[in-house]
Design an enzyme around this catalytic site. Structure first.
Site, mmCIF file in Angstrom:
data_model
loop_
_atom_site.group_PDB
_atom_site.id
_atom_site.type_symbol
_atom_site.label_atom_id
_atom_site.label_comp_id
_atom_site.label_asym_id
_atom_site.label_seq_id
_atom_site.Cartn_x
_atom_site.Cartn_y
_atom_site.Cartn_z
ATOM 1 N N ASP A 10 48.617 45.203 37.395
ATOM 2 C CA ASP A 10 47.051 45.733 37.441
ATOM 3 C C ASP A 10 47.143 47.083 37.015
ATOM 4 O O ASP A 10 47.577 47.638 36.561
ATOM 5 C CB ASP A 10 46.870 45.802 39.229
ATOM 6 N N ASP A 131 38.614 37.368 48.471
ATOM 7 C CA ASP A 131 40.249 38.578 49.616
ATOM 8 C C ASP A 131 39.519 38.461 50.814
ATOM 9 O O ASP A 131 37.838 38.699 51.077
ATOM 10 C CB ASP A 131 39.255 40.271 48.524
#
EC number: 5.3.1.16
Length: 250
Positions: A10, A131
């Site tokens: 990330d 998500d």
């Protein structure tokens, strides 16, 4: 079916970080140089990499392209990228950088017509990222929960030609509590899409359970592993052995 393993990087301000449940204020910096992190993954046997441009996800525009290009060129890994990808032009930019697949999240909810056009143009280079928290889809870098069920969105995306899906249970992400295997398997079974499990893998046993389901014919394409690797819960080489991507002697 042998699963693909995607070690995760990330990106925030050009550095490799991990978040707790998607909260930018809870970012832990794990590597000043993401390229070095990727090289280590490659040395342990990785062939794929999952990259999220966190700055891009929250800003809705590209922020870390120079780093992404460096990751691709220096590691030789097959890279999938998510975070702030909301136009056809952006998808094309990333594919031209050498990205293998792009992950569309918020845009799947806000602009499904764009997803349809993207699939027609870029085919299986387009992956949908769903998500969810308590079964409901979250968007805008996880900041906003909708009333849309994860399965409903998956089926909508299947109708427009999507074949691949990354499913993240936000409540598990970065918590090292184990993935929501039941929800992930159910989504794969009921949607028929190739699902990559994401969020919460904390033990080799989590990967064994997912691989067992894949062996039974459930369409689990792979798993994304992040914090567990950085925290030293297990090595990438060990994880690759569990899913059969690396022999026992290596």
């Amino acid at each position: 079916m042998r699963m693909r393993l995607f070690p995760a990087i990330d990106l925030k301000e050009g550095k490799a970080v991990r978040l707790l449940q998607g909260r930018m204020e809870d970012a832990t910096v794990y590597g000043e140089q993401p390229v070095e992190v990727a090289r280590k993954f490659k040395e342990q046997g990785a062939d794929s990499l999952h990259v999220v441009d966190l700055d891009g996800a929250f800003a809705g525009k590209p922020v870390n392209d120079a780093v992404i290009l460096k990751l691709i060129q220096s590691s030789g890994l097959r890279v999938q990228v998510g975070g702030g990808i909301r136009t056809l032009e952006r998808i094309e930019e990333l594919l031209k950088l050498g990205v293998e697949r792009v992950i569309l999240g918020t845009v799947a909810v806000r602009n499904p017509e764009l997803v349809e056009k993207a699939v027609q143009r870029f085919e299986e280079a387009v992956v949908i990222g769903i998500d969810a928290k308590d079964g409901l889809v979250a968007v805008q870098g996880w900041a906003e929960k909708t009333e849309i069920k994860a399965l409903d969105l998956a089926l909508r995306m299947k109708k427009v030609g999507v074949k691949h899906l990354v499913f993240t249970d936000i409540s598990r992400d970065g918590m090292l509590q184990g993935p929501n295997i039941q929800s992930t398997v159910e989504l794969a079974r009921l949607s028929g899409l190739q699902v990559v499990a994401s969020g919460g893998v904390s033990r080799l046993e989590d990967l064994r359970l997912l691989q067992e389901e894949a062996n039974r014919g459930v369409s689990l394409e792979g798993a994304i592993v992040g914090k567990a690797l950085y925290a030293g819960a297990f090595s990438l080489a060990e994880a690759l052995r569990v899913v059969g991507q690396r022999s026992e002697g290596k």
